[in-house]
Design a protein around this motif. Structure first.
Motif, mmCIF file in Angstrom:
data_model
loop_
_atom_site.group_PDB
_atom_site.id
_atom_site.type_symbol
_atom_site.label_atom_id
_atom_site.label_comp_id
_atom_site.label_asym_id
_atom_site.label_seq_id
_atom_site.Cartn_x
_atom_site.Cartn_y
_atom_site.Cartn_z
ATOM 1 N N LYS A 4 0.845 -1.033 -0.111
ATOM 2 C CA LYS A 4 0.067 0.008 0.279
ATOM 3 C C LYS A 4 0.724 1.239 0.177
ATOM 4 O O LYS A 4 0.596 1.905 -0.716
ATOM 5 C CB LYS A 4 -0.944 -0.044 1.292
ATOM 6 N N ASP A 5 1.873 1.261 1.123
ATOM 7 C CA ASP A 5 2.560 2.709 0.826
ATOM 8 C C ASP A 5 3.640 2.809 -0.492
ATOM 9 O O ASP A 5 3.842 3.545 -0.875
ATOM 10 C CB ASP A 5 3.816 2.307 2.082
ATOM 11 N N ALA A 6 3.923 1.221 -0.786
ATOM 12 C CA ALA A 6 4.711 1.516 -2.027
ATOM 13 C C ALA A 6 4.300 1.885 -3.552
ATOM 14 O O ALA A 6 3.789 3.217 -4.231
ATOM 15 C CB ALA A 6 5.226 -0.082 -2.569
ATOM 16 N N ARG A 7 2.285 1.314 -3.468
ATOM 17 C CA ARG A 7 1.901 2.342 -4.280
ATOM 18 C C ARG A 7 1.484 3.549 -4.649
ATOM 19 O O ARG A 7 1.407 4.261 -5.070
ATOM 20 C CB ARG A 7 0.350 1.317 -3.960
ATOM 21 N N TRP A 8 1.229 4.581 -3.446
ATOM 22 C CA TRP A 8 0.640 5.129 -2.881
ATOM 23 C C TRP A 8 2.448 6.214 -3.286
ATOM 24 O O TRP A 8 2.527 7.618 -3.971
ATOM 25 C CB TRP A 8 1.726 5.624 -1.230
ATOM 26 N N GLY A 9 3.843 5.526 -3.561
ATOM 27 C CA GLY A 9 5.094 6.455 -4.292
ATOM 28 C C GLY A 9 4.282 6.114 -5.322
ATOM 29 O O GLY A 9 5.314 7.006 -6.048
ATOM 30 N N ILE A 10 4.601 5.256 -5.646
ATOM 31 C CA ILE A 10 3.932 5.335 -7.207
ATOM 32 C C ILE A 10 3.491 6.117 -7.887
ATOM 33 O O ILE A 10 3.221 7.100 -8.480
ATOM 34 C CB ILE A 10 3.769 4.013 -7.439
ATOM 35 N N TRP A 11 2.291 6.204 -6.908
ATOM 36 C CA TRP A 11 1.060 7.484 -7.350
ATOM 37 C C TRP A 11 1.117 8.800 -7.113
ATOM 38 O O TRP A 11 1.400 10.091 -8.269
ATOM 39 C CB TRP A 11 -0.416 7.388 -6.811
ATOM 40 N N GLY A 51 1.696 11.869 -10.006
ATOM 41 C CA GLY A 51 1.674 13.158 -10.392
ATOM 42 C C GLY A 51 2.511 13.951 -10.843
ATOM 43 O O GLY A 51 2.191 15.022 -11.595
ATOM 44 N N LEU A 52 3.518 13.532 -10.066
ATOM 45 C CA LEU A 52 5.095 14.647 -10.555
ATOM 46 C C LEU A 52 5.125 14.780 -11.716
ATOM 47 O O LEU A 52 5.183 15.448 -12.501
ATOM 48 C CB LEU A 52 5.849 13.934 -9.069
ATOM 49 N N ASN A 53 4.702 13.132 -12.682
ATOM 50 C CA ASN A 53 5.149 13.061 -14.104
ATOM 51 C C ASN A 53 4.150 14.127 -14.983
ATOM 52 O O ASN A 53 4.705 14.891 -15.707
ATOM 53 C CB ASN A 53 5.471 11.709 -14.557
ATOM 54 N N LEU A 54 3.166 14.038 -14.492
ATOM 55 C CA LEU A 54 2.013 15.331 -14.772
ATOM 56 C C LEU A 54 1.848 15.969 -15.083
ATOM 57 O O LEU A 54 1.392 17.148 -15.938
ATOM 58 C CB LEU A 54 0.466 14.192 -14.510
ATOM 59 N N ILE A 75 2.410 18.655 -17.642
ATOM 60 C CA ILE A 75 1.741 19.526 -17.918
ATOM 61 C C ILE A 75 2.632 21.366 -18.229
ATOM 62 O O ILE A 75 2.695 21.936 -19.637
ATOM 63 C CB ILE A 75 0.472 20.020 -17.353
ATOM 64 N N PHE A 76 3.551 21.051 -17.907
ATOM 65 C CA PHE A 76 4.824 23.026 -18.164
ATOM 66 C C PHE A 76 5.202 22.501 -18.792
ATOM 67 O O PHE A 76 5.246 23.228 -20.025
ATOM 68 C CB PHE A 76 5.178 22.792 -16.529
ATOM 69 N N PHE A 77 5.465 21.000 -19.618
ATOM 70 C CA PHE A 77 5.984 20.659 -20.922
ATOM 71 C C PHE A 77 5.551 21.272 -22.050
ATOM 72 O O PHE A 77 5.937 22.046 -23.250
ATOM 73 C CB PHE A 77 7.016 19.525 -20.926
ATOM 74 N N LEU A 78 4.457 21.177 -22.273
ATOM 75 C CA LEU A 78 3.220 20.969 -22.945
ATOM 76 C C LEU A 78 2.591 22.688 -23.692
ATOM 77 O O LEU A 78 2.597 22.538 -24.207
ATOM 78 C CB LEU A 78 2.116 20.705 -23.117
ATOM 79 N N LEU A 79 3.012 23.748 -21.771
ATOM 80 C CA LEU A 79 2.644 24.933 -22.132
ATOM 81 C C LEU A 79 3.536 25.537 -22.498
ATOM 82 O O LEU A 79 3.601 26.669 -23.702
ATOM 83 C CB LEU A 79 2.438 25.253 -20.429
ATOM 84 N N ASP A 80 5.305 25.241 -21.943
ATOM 85 C CA ASP A 80 6.045 26.033 -22.533
ATOM 86 C C ASP A 80 7.378 25.396 -22.368
ATOM 87 O O ASP A 80 8.564 26.044 -22.990
ATOM 88 C CB ASP A 80 6.146 27.129 -20.456
ATOM 89 N N ILE A 101 10.426 25.214 -14.213
ATOM 90 C CA ILE A 101 9.714 24.710 -13.549
ATOM 91 C C ILE A 101 10.097 23.334 -13.624
ATOM 92 O O ILE A 101 10.656 22.479 -12.488
ATOM 93 C CB ILE A 101 8.072 24.902 -12.874
ATOM 94 N N VAL A 102 10.024 22.742 -15.296
ATOM 95 C CA VAL A 102 10.176 21.641 -16.311
ATOM 96 C C VAL A 102 12.021 21.218 -15.719
ATOM 97 O O VAL A 102 11.882 20.048 -15.285
ATOM 98 C CB VAL A 102 10.302 21.488 -17.251
ATOM 99 N N PHE A 103 12.921 21.805 -15.542
ATOM 100 C CA PHE A 103 13.886 21.710 -15.196
ATOM 101 C C PHE A 103 14.070 21.583 -14.090
ATOM 102 O O PHE A 103 14.491 20.709 -13.362
ATOM 103 C CB PHE A 103 14.671 23.282 -15.593
ATOM 104 N N VAL A 104 13.690 22.338 -12.420
ATOM 105 C CA VAL A 104 13.554 21.831 -11.021
ATOM 106 C C VAL A 104 13.459 20.815 -11.083
ATOM 107 O O VAL A 104 13.579 19.555 -10.383
ATOM 108 C CB VAL A 104 13.007 22.834 -10.724
ATOM 109 N N LEU A 105 11.851 20.207 -11.757
ATOM 110 C CA LEU A 105 11.002 18.982 -11.023
ATOM 111 C C LEU A 105 11.671 17.535 -12.028
ATOM 112 O O LEU A 105 11.671 16.655 -11.851
ATOM 113 C CB LEU A 105 9.903 18.812 -11.893
ATOM 114 N N LEU A 106 12.344 17.536 -12.901
ATOM 115 C CA LEU A 106 13.250 16.776 -13.752
ATOM 116 C C LEU A 106 14.786 16.824 -12.832
ATOM 117 O O LEU A 106 14.476 15.150 -12.818
ATOM 118 C CB LEU A 106 13.230 17.201 -15.308
#
Length: 95
Positions: A15-22, A26-29, A33-38, A44-49
């Motif tokens: 259950k905890d592993a699934r939480w980590g996957i989600w 969410g972070l990849n989504l 979104i930021f990649f498609l916009l800009d 933000i894309v650079f920092v998140l990657l």
């Protein structure tokens, strides 16, 4: 007080592993979104990657290697433990 059974511990670990996957999904989504916009040159894309790569190299990989090489666990169980350890780390972070 009765000690929890191994199946209960395994269910909680999964259950905890699934939480980590989600959380990563969410972070990849968010990155997508930021990649498609800009584009890739958005800060933000650079920092998140960078954060994702850093988390993989600094957190998940060492935890996984420790579980496999020192504790001699199966690979699948080591992946679950690495993802669950991420949930534990995030739970201590104050938003």
């Amino acid at each position: 007080m009765k000690a929890p059974s191994k199946t209960t511990e395994l269910r909680e670990l999964i259950k905890d592993a699934r939480w980590g996957i989600w959380l990563f999904v969410g972070l990849n989504l968010l990155v997508l979104i930021f990649f498609l916009l800009d584009g890739i040159y958005n800060e933000i894309v650079f920092v998140l990657l960078f954060i994702q790569i850093l988390l993989f190299v600094v957190w998940f990989l060492p935890v996984f290697c420790y579980q496999v090489f020192y504790k001699k666990l199966r690979v699948k169980l080591a992946i679950y433990k690495a993802l669950a350890s991420y949930k534990e780390a995030v739970s201590h972070f104050s938003w």
